[in-house]
Structure formats: C-alpha cells, structure tokens
Design a protein around this motif. Sequence first.
Motif, mmCIF file in Angstrom:
data_model
loop_
_atom_site.group_PDB
_atom_site.id
_atom_site.type_symbol
_atom_site.label_atom_id
_atom_site.label_comp_id
_atom_site.label_asym_id
_atom_site.label_seq_id
_atom_site.Cartn_x
_atom_site.Cartn_y
_atom_site.Cartn_z
ATOM 1 N N GLU A 1 0.844 -1.201 0.000
ATOM 2 C CA GLU A 1 0.000 0.000 0.000
ATOM 3 C C GLU A 1 0.876 1.245 0.000
ATOM 4 O O GLU A 1 1.892 1.299 0.692
ATOM 5 N N GLU B 1 1.254 5.092 1.108
ATOM 6 C CA GLU B 1 0.720 6.053 2.067
ATOM 7 C C GLU B 1 1.412 7.400 1.869
ATOM 8 O O GLU B 1 2.646 7.466 1.776
ATOM 9 N N ARG C 1 -3.324 -7.304 -0.820
ATOM 10 C CA ARG C 1 -3.953 -6.934 -2.068
ATOM 11 C C ARG C 1 -3.190 -7.581 -3.232
ATOM 12 O O ARG C 1 -2.129 -8.173 -3.030
#
Length: 287
Positions: free
Chosen positions: A210, A212, A227
């Motif tokens: 991810e 950020e 994911r």
Amino acid sequence: MNNQPAPLAAGIGLRLQHLSTVLRERPRAAWFEVHPENFIANPHAAELLGEIALHYPISVHSVGISVGSAGGIDRAHLARVKTLIDRIDPIMVSGHLAWSTHEGEYLNDLLPLPYTAQALDIVCDHIGQVQDALGRAYHLENPSNYLGFTHSTMTETAFLNEVVRRTGCKLLCDVSNIHVSAHNLGYDARRYIDELPGAAIGEFHLGGFEMEDEAGGTSVIIDTHARPIDASAWDLYAHAVGRFGQRPTLIEWDSALPDISVLLDEAAKADAVARAALKDMQHAAAV
C-alpha cells in the motif's frame, strides 16, 4: 530429507482459513508455503497440514527464528520448527534477515539490522546454527525497509553476498520487498537485483503493498500482503527472471484474505510473466 526439486512454478501461501478448502477441493496449486508458527501450537491444523503434504509440495517460511537477534536464537523454538519440518519434509525452508526478539520477549514485527561487520558475524553464526540444526539449507529473505542506519558500513546486497559466501545459505529474493525498500530509501531496484548472487537464489516472493502519503508531499510504501501484486512489482519480477532465470515463486497474501481462486489467479499470472521474461531473454541472446 526431501530431495524433490521445488517446482519451477508459482505457489501460494497456505493459511489456516484455507486448509479445509484445499483438502476438500484439491485445487490445482503447484505448491504451498506455510508459516510453521501457525501450526506448531495447533495440533489439529498440523494434522491437516500433514494430509495436505501427501498431495502437494510444501515450503516452510518461519517468522520467528530471528537470525538477527543479538541475544541469540531461541533454540526451543527452533526445535519446535524442526519437529514440524521433520514431519512434512518440505521442499524449502526460509526466514527473514531481521530480528524480532529481545531479552526473551517476542516482538510482533520483523525489525531491521544495521549492515556492519558485527551484525554480519551475528547473522552468519545464527544461520550456521539453524542449518546445522535443521540439516538443510536455509533461504534468507531480504527485508522490506522503511529506514536505514547511518552507521551501516556496507550495502544490503554486499551484506547478503557475504552471508552467502560465509554460510553457504540460499537466498529468498522477495521482489516486492525490493520495490518497497527502493522506493522508501531512494535506490535503484534493478541495480539491487543485478548485485545479488544469482546462483544462490532459490526462490522469489511477490506480495501486495500500500502507498501512504506523508507530510511534505512524500510517500512511503507499506508491505501489507493484503492486495493483488502491483504492476511495478510485476515489471521488477520480469527483470529478475530475465537476469537469473525461473525460480519457484510464492504469492504472499496474509491479510484481507480472498478466496483461494484469487491466489491461484495471481500464481497463474506469475507463471505467465516468467514465461514472457524467459522468451525475451532467449530472444535477446539469439540476436
């Protein structure tokens, strides 16, 4: 000891939620990887894993041996891991270049090391102990990094090369971790791969991450395993396969776990990317 070669195909992580599905449906998976810590304290799960191991190759990836801990490895935990390994006879055994224990306490994280001569001595000594205890090669995984140490005296790739030279261990090249670390610390991911000792690489890993946003317009990538694989990691994987050839490749997905069919689709994509990279490599060699 298992002398069966690991499949040159992509496998998937086998988590507790999918044990019954695998036994019931027998999906077309090339192989599975398990974390022994999920099974050594769960006799029922260990029994199910033993049944699965009769039908599929299994790789063991420990998250608790902690070869980077200055206080030494937990010999009792290593013995428990060995008991499971002896039971299922895996095709590979691996763990992280990290530390996760301090004064007998386990920390729920894989923490980074400075790359110094002292840390090198500690890691090499501990890997030697692990390999002697298990009676087989240990595959050491490069970490995902979010910070570096100003007192490091060598690069991570130089550190890994020296560990391989001194211990004879294998490497688990986590391609997604390389992308994460290269972004976070500002280095060239492809150059990192090119500096690895290719003959020692026994396995690739791919996992989701991810992005950020941070203050000041910067960003950090977090290695979440929650994911699908990002396009940037697929590109880097193709480079790694083109550089070193095909290796057993593991799709990691540990959080927000989807249906097992999603994991198998990711494994099929890894196989397709590897085939294309090998074809490109062969074409380039023929020109």
